[in-house]
Scaffold this motif. Sequence first.
Motif, PDB file in Angstrom:
ATOM      1  N   LYS A 100      -0.790  -5.407  -0.003  1.00 20.23           N
ATOM      2  CA  LYS A 100       0.630  -4.669  -0.122  1.00 20.23           C
ATOM      3  C   LYS A 100       0.876  -3.498   0.998  1.00 20.23           C
ATOM      4  CE  LYS A 100       0.522  -4.877  -5.074  1.00 20.23           C
ATOM      5  NZ  LYS A 100       0.660  -4.004  -6.566  1.00 20.23           N
ATOM      6  N   THR A 101       0.496  -3.963   2.030  1.00 21.35           N
ATOM      7  CA  THR A 101       0.521  -3.387   3.443  1.00 21.35           C
ATOM      8  C   THR A 101       1.105  -4.214   4.233  1.00 21.35           C
ATOM      9  OG1 THR A 101      -1.364  -1.812   2.977  1.00 21.35           O
ATOM     10  CG2 THR A 101      -0.506  -1.714   5.166  1.00 21.35           C
ATOM     11  N   GLU A 102       2.489  -3.938   5.013  1.00 20.51           N
ATOM     12  CA  GLU A 102       3.035  -4.678   6.092  1.00 20.51           C
ATOM     13  C   GLU A 102       3.483  -3.910   7.134  1.00 20.51           C
ATOM     14  OE1 GLU A 102       4.260  -8.042   7.849  1.00 20.51           O
ATOM     15  OE2 GLU A 102       3.352  -8.129   5.983  1.00 20.51           O
ATOM     16  N   LEU A 103       3.142  -4.271   8.453  1.00 17.13           N
ATOM     17  CA  LEU A 103       3.468  -3.456   9.625  1.00 17.13           C
ATOM     18  C   LEU A 103       3.940  -4.758  10.458  1.00 17.13           C
ATOM     19  CD1 LEU A 103       1.084  -1.531   8.725  1.00 17.13           C
ATOM     20  CD2 LEU A 103       1.415  -0.237  10.792  1.00 17.13           C
ATOM     21  N   GLU A 104       5.265  -4.528  10.450  1.00 14.95           N
ATOM     22  CA  GLU A 104       6.079  -5.593  11.496  1.00 14.95           C
ATOM     23  C   GLU A 104       5.671  -5.034  13.091  1.00 14.95           C
ATOM     24  OE1 GLU A 104      10.241  -5.451  10.444  1.00 14.95           O
ATOM     25  OE2 GLU A 104       9.820  -6.645   8.512  1.00 14.95           O
ATOM     26  N   HIS A 105       5.892  -6.318  13.897  1.00 14.54           N
ATOM     27  CA  HIS A 105       5.729  -6.196  15.379  1.00 14.54           C
ATOM     28  C   HIS A 105       6.485  -5.931  16.242  1.00 14.54           C
ATOM     29  CE1 HIS A 105       2.402  -8.925  13.767  1.00 14.54           C
ATOM     30  NE2 HIS A 105       1.967  -7.913  13.590  1.00 14.54           N
ATOM     31  N   HIS A 106       7.565  -5.054  15.997  1.00  9.34           N
ATOM     32  CA  HIS A 106       8.989  -4.752  16.600  1.00  9.34           C
ATOM     33  C   HIS A 106       9.113  -3.393  16.771  1.00  9.34           C
ATOM     34  CE1 HIS A 106      10.049  -9.010  16.587  1.00  9.34           C
ATOM     35  NE2 HIS A 106       9.549  -9.091  15.216  1.00  9.34           N
ATOM     36  N   THR A 109      12.740  -1.864  15.910  1.00  3.45           N
ATOM     37  CA  THR A 109      13.698  -2.455  14.712  1.00  3.45           C
ATOM     38  C   THR A 109      12.617  -2.679  13.733  1.00  3.45           C
ATOM     39  OG1 THR A 109      13.345  -4.726  15.430  1.00  3.45           O
ATOM     40  CG2 THR A 109      15.351  -3.500  16.119  1.00  3.45           C
ATOM     41  N   GLY A 110      11.390  -2.596  13.764  1.00  3.87           N
ATOM     42  CA  GLY A 110      10.648  -2.831  12.598  1.00  3.87           C
ATOM     43  C   GLY A 110      10.347  -2.096  11.468  1.00  3.87           C
ATOM     44  N   SER A 111       9.622  -2.443  10.537  1.00  2.00           N
ATOM     45  CA  SER A 111       9.327  -1.438   9.588  1.00  2.00           C
ATOM     46  C   SER A 111       7.893  -1.558   9.089  1.00  2.00           C
ATOM     47  CB  SER A 111      10.113  -1.849   8.148  1.00  2.00           C
ATOM     48  OG  SER A 111       9.941  -3.077   7.763  1.00  2.00           O
ATOM     49  N   ALA A 112       7.509  -0.548   8.466  1.00  3.60           N
ATOM     50  CA  ALA A 112       6.143  -0.459   7.952  1.00  3.60           C
ATOM     51  C   ALA A 112       6.065  -0.148   6.330  1.00  3.60           C
ATOM     52  CB  ALA A 112       5.322   0.298   8.853  1.00  3.60           C
ATOM     53  N   ASN A 119       3.163   4.591  -5.723  1.00  8.36           N
ATOM     54  CA  ASN A 119       3.283   5.127  -4.491  1.00  8.36           C
ATOM     55  C   ASN A 119       3.645   4.305  -3.427  1.00  8.36           C
ATOM     56  OD1 ASN A 119       1.995   7.744  -5.528  1.00  8.36           O
ATOM     57  ND2 ASN A 119      -0.096   6.167  -5.921  1.00  8.36           N
ATOM     58  N   ARG A 120       4.654   4.741  -2.763  1.00  6.69           N
ATOM     59  CA  ARG A 120       5.375   3.918  -1.849  1.00  6.69           C
ATOM     60  C   ARG A 120       5.894   4.502  -0.555  1.00  6.69           C
ATOM     61  NH1 ARG A 120       7.783  -1.079  -0.513  1.00  6.69           N
ATOM     62  NH2 ARG A 120       9.640  -1.014   0.730  1.00  6.69           N
ATOM     63  N   ILE A 121       5.522   4.062   0.576  1.00  5.12           N
ATOM     64  CA  ILE A 121       5.651   4.564   1.797  1.00  5.12           C
ATOM     65  C   ILE A 121       6.466   3.684   2.913  1.00  5.12           C
ATOM     66  CG2 ILE A 121       5.068   5.863   3.827  1.00  5.12           C
ATOM     67  CD1 ILE A 121       2.531   6.998   2.100  1.00  5.12           C
ATOM     68  N   GLU A 122       7.442   3.892   3.409  1.00  2.00           N
ATOM     69  CA  GLU A 122       8.306   3.134   4.176  1.00  2.00           C
ATOM     70  C   GLU A 122       8.775   3.739   5.542  1.00  2.00           C
ATOM     71  OE1 GLU A 122      11.476  -0.294   4.260  1.00  2.00           O
ATOM     72  OE2 GLU A 122      11.777   1.171   2.608  1.00  2.00           O
ATOM     73  N   ILE A 123       8.613   3.371   6.629  1.00  2.00           N
ATOM     74  CA  ILE A 123       8.877   3.910   7.991  1.00  2.00           C
ATOM     75  C   ILE A 123       9.925   2.522   8.410  1.00  2.00           C
ATOM     76  CG2 ILE A 123       8.321   4.748  10.072  1.00  2.00           C
ATOM     77  CD1 ILE A 123       5.781   5.632   8.973  1.00  2.00           C
ATOM     78  N   LYS A 124      10.971   2.774   8.929  1.00  3.72           N
ATOM     79  CA  LYS A 124      11.701   1.680   9.424  1.00  3.72           C
ATOM     80  C   LYS A 124      12.611   2.136  10.626  1.00  3.72           C
ATOM     81  CE  LYS A 124      15.383  -1.821   8.285  1.00  3.72           C
ATOM     82  NZ  LYS A 124      14.707  -2.728   8.919  1.00  3.72           N
TER      83      LYS A 124
END
Length: 338
Positions: A100-106, A109-112, A119-124
């Motif tokens: 349940k962890t995803e870090l895009e490679h952009h 423009t990407g999100s993490a 509990n939820r954390i998002e960085i975009k």
Amino acid sequence: MSKKLIQPNGQPTFGILENFVDEINHADYDFKSPMGRKRSSFLKKMSFNQFQFIGLFNQDVVIGCAIANIKWLSNAFIYLFDIKTNTLEEFSFLQPFARKTELEHHPQTGSATFNKGKNRIEIKASQTPKQRLLHAKLGNHIEIQAILQEPTPFKPLAVCTQAGYRGWTFTQKATALPTAGSIRWRDKQIDLGQTETLGCYDWSCGFMRRETCWNWANLSGRLDDGRRIGLNLASGMNETGFTENGFWINDQFTKIDTVHFDFNNSAEGVWKIQSFDRKVDLEFRACGKRAEKINLWLLASNFNQFIGQFYGELSADNGETVHLTGQYGLTEDHYAKW
């Protein structure tokens, strides 16, 4: 046309990168052992580490938030430091095999994202408008919505350097960014715009040394005359021909040579931070500390991040010397095995 970090020859573009990197195409990297043997695609995938950090600073609170993916394990944390009471509240989460962890490679423009239970954390990140968004909700206890704006003249620092014999690290950092949004914490509701909050971000990834350590200093504040002052200094991670050191006065950047951290690893300690080119002569006085130790044999982390105040002088490229008079920021002492 988007700019990729890995070139057609399978090697990254090293140096201080003047043009934005849109994609970290690490799968195209020619990943070999120290003896020149080509590594498997599975080992390549599992050796690539990535993390993001967001810091928020105003007269009431200092907040740190991070998401890290080291494949065998993912980690996320949030802490809130109340400046008036000198108290720290922190939350830390682990997910085996980075579930349940995803870090895009952009980087632009990407999100993490990180999820565990309620509990939820998002960085975009976005380019139009140019900003970073942090949304964190920890059950019914804490909710953070922050928007870090990059002013039009502002330019982040992006660096790619060699790590060990066959590895590399990429980092993009920005500090003292105007920040809007809100925080709900305990019985408080904090309007980030009204409290003149400033933010920083750290977007980093790479094929890092198996065992590594670093020191780091970060400041996002205002000088006594009201101008924004942002600082990023590090030692131990990115010094192979280039450094990730520099500071911004408003949107004007001054590059810094190598730096030395002299400190006692305690929450009450005083750090001395000086640069080889004499543009940095600072003291950092710690008043809080967020620490975490993880020892899982194959993986280990001894993480110490300090909250405190900076005093001293910074010398800009235009000949101006600015004085830090107690602006809040962070330092870090970190050992990692991954």
